[in-house]
Design a protein around this motif. Sequence first.
Motif, short mmCIF file in Angstrom:
data_model
loop_
_atom_site.label_atom_id
_atom_site.label_comp_id
_atom_site.label_asym_id
_atom_site.label_seq_id
_atom_site.Cartn_x
_atom_site.Cartn_y
_atom_site.Cartn_z
N SER A 99 47.83 51.51 9.95
CA SER A 99 48.15 50.37 10.82
C SER A 99 49.66 50.15 10.88
N ASP A 100 50.36 50.34 9.76
CA ASP A 100 51.82 50.21 9.76
C ASP A 100 52.46 51.30 10.63
N ALA A 101 51.92 52.51 10.58
CA ALA A 101 52.46 53.59 11.40
C ALA A 101 52.24 53.31 12.89
N LEU A 102 51.05 52.83 13.23
CA LEU A 102 50.78 52.49 14.63
C LEU A 102 51.67 51.34 15.10
N ALA A 103 51.89 50.36 14.20
CA ALA A 103 52.78 49.25 14.55
C ALA A 103 54.21 49.75 14.74
N TRP A 104 54.64 50.72 13.93
CA TRP A 104 55.98 51.28 14.08
C TRP A 104 56.11 51.99 15.42
N ILE A 105 55.07 52.73 15.83
CA ILE A 105 55.11 53.42 17.12
C ILE A 105 55.15 52.40 18.27
N ALA A 106 54.37 51.33 18.14
CA ALA A 106 54.29 50.34 19.21
C ALA A 106 55.47 49.39 19.25
N ASP A 107 56.32 49.41 18.26
CA ASP A 107 57.47 48.51 18.21
C ASP A 107 58.43 48.82 19.37
N PRO A 108 58.74 47.85 20.21
CA PRO A 108 59.63 48.14 21.36
C PRO A 108 61.00 48.66 20.94
N GLN A 109 61.45 48.31 19.74
CA GLN A 109 62.77 48.78 19.29
C GLN A 109 62.80 50.29 19.11
N GLN A 110 61.64 50.90 18.82
CA GLN A 110 61.60 52.35 18.64
C GLN A 110 61.73 53.10 19.96
N TRP A 111 61.59 52.39 21.07
CA TRP A 111 61.67 53.02 22.38
C TRP A 111 62.98 52.68 23.08
N GLN A 112 63.97 52.22 22.30
CA GLN A 112 65.26 51.86 22.85
C GLN A 112 66.36 52.50 22.01
N GLY A 113 67.53 52.68 22.60
CA GLY A 113 68.67 53.18 21.86
C GLY A 113 68.82 54.69 21.92
N GLY A 114 69.77 55.19 21.15
CA GLY A 114 70.10 56.62 21.17
C GLY A 114 69.05 57.51 20.54
N ASP A 115 68.31 56.98 19.59
CA ASP A 115 67.25 57.76 18.93
C ASP A 115 65.87 57.23 19.30
N SER A 116 65.71 56.82 20.55
CA SER A 116 64.42 56.29 21.00
C SER A 116 63.35 57.37 20.98
N LEU A 117 62.12 56.93 20.89
CA LEU A 117 61.03 57.90 20.78
C LEU A 117 60.87 58.74 22.04
N GLN A 118 61.11 58.14 23.21
CA GLN A 118 60.99 58.96 24.42
C GLN A 118 62.06 60.06 24.47
N LEU A 119 63.26 59.77 23.92
CA LEU A 119 64.29 60.80 23.85
C LEU A 119 63.91 61.90 22.87
N LEU A 120 63.36 61.50 21.72
CA LEU A 120 62.94 62.50 20.73
C LEU A 120 61.79 63.35 21.26
N ILE A 121 60.84 62.72 21.97
CA ILE A 121 59.74 63.48 22.58
C ILE A 121 60.29 64.46 23.62
N GLY A 122 61.26 64.01 24.42
CA GLY A 122 61.86 64.91 25.41
C GLY A 122 62.57 66.09 24.76
N GLN A 123 63.29 65.84 23.66
CA GLN A 123 63.94 66.93 22.95
C GLN A 123 62.91 67.90 22.38
N HIS A 124 61.84 67.36 21.83
CA HIS A 124 60.78 68.19 21.26
C HIS A 124 60.18 69.10 22.34
N LEU A 125 59.88 68.52 23.49
CA LEU A 125 59.30 69.30 24.59
C LEU A 125 60.31 70.31 25.14
#
Length: 247
Positions: A5-31
């Motif tokens: 539940s903590d991991a899912l909350a970390w993924i859903a946290d809006p702060q993780q989808w903002q900034g220079g190391d946002s999750l969408q940027l990391l997913i794009g780099q991975h792809l």
Amino acid sequence: MNLISDALAWIADPQQWQGGDSLQLLIGQHLMYTAWAVLIAGAIAIPLGWMIGHTGKGREAAMAVSGAARAVPSFGLLILLVLLMGVLHKPEAALLTFVLLAIPSLLAGAYGGFEAIDRKTIDAARAMGMTEKEILFKVEIPLGLPLLLGGVRSAVLQVVATVTIAAYVNLGGLGLPIISGLNLRRFDMVLGGSLLVAALALLLDTLFMILSRWAVPHGLRLQRRPSANPARMLFRKPAPPMQRQER
């Protein structure tokens, strides 16, 4: 369950989808690393595999090279290439590592698809007067496409899982929260990054599974279609017993 539940909350946290190391940027780099590695490896391995499958020459050498490439540890190879090529060429070293990882599956899928074709089909094509080029592009490649896509599917999954090590040399990707979480003892970040990698792998696996089924030629799909639905036969009502005719 608390860690999940903590991991899912970390993924859903809006702060993780903002900034220079946002999750969408990391997913794009991975792809991006995955796509470039598979494309470059495909440009090398697929024509070579087709040549081996068409001519029947070099199969043992290809198997030996593929086996040796599979045995090389990816992380050790990445560090070695970074040391050899220099820290200014870390992206090239990482990409070369992933290309070498993808080549064996693509090579096996390319020549394995040709070897799975019935030799009578090739002989019939030659008897009809088709040239070797026509046999290659009109017979062997279409019939070998499903197994080739199976090799692409395997290569993509291997590269997606291995691209996480790119974060060890500060190249981003979804390995970054995993490594950062280990250093900070933030296990919700570690599990969250791992869940994102697994979800990405499952999504790509499903996509290539659909493509592999679509690539089967229409005639072969008709041959594989069962004459009767087993479930329908199982639940079909039994016929009423025949009555004896009275004399």
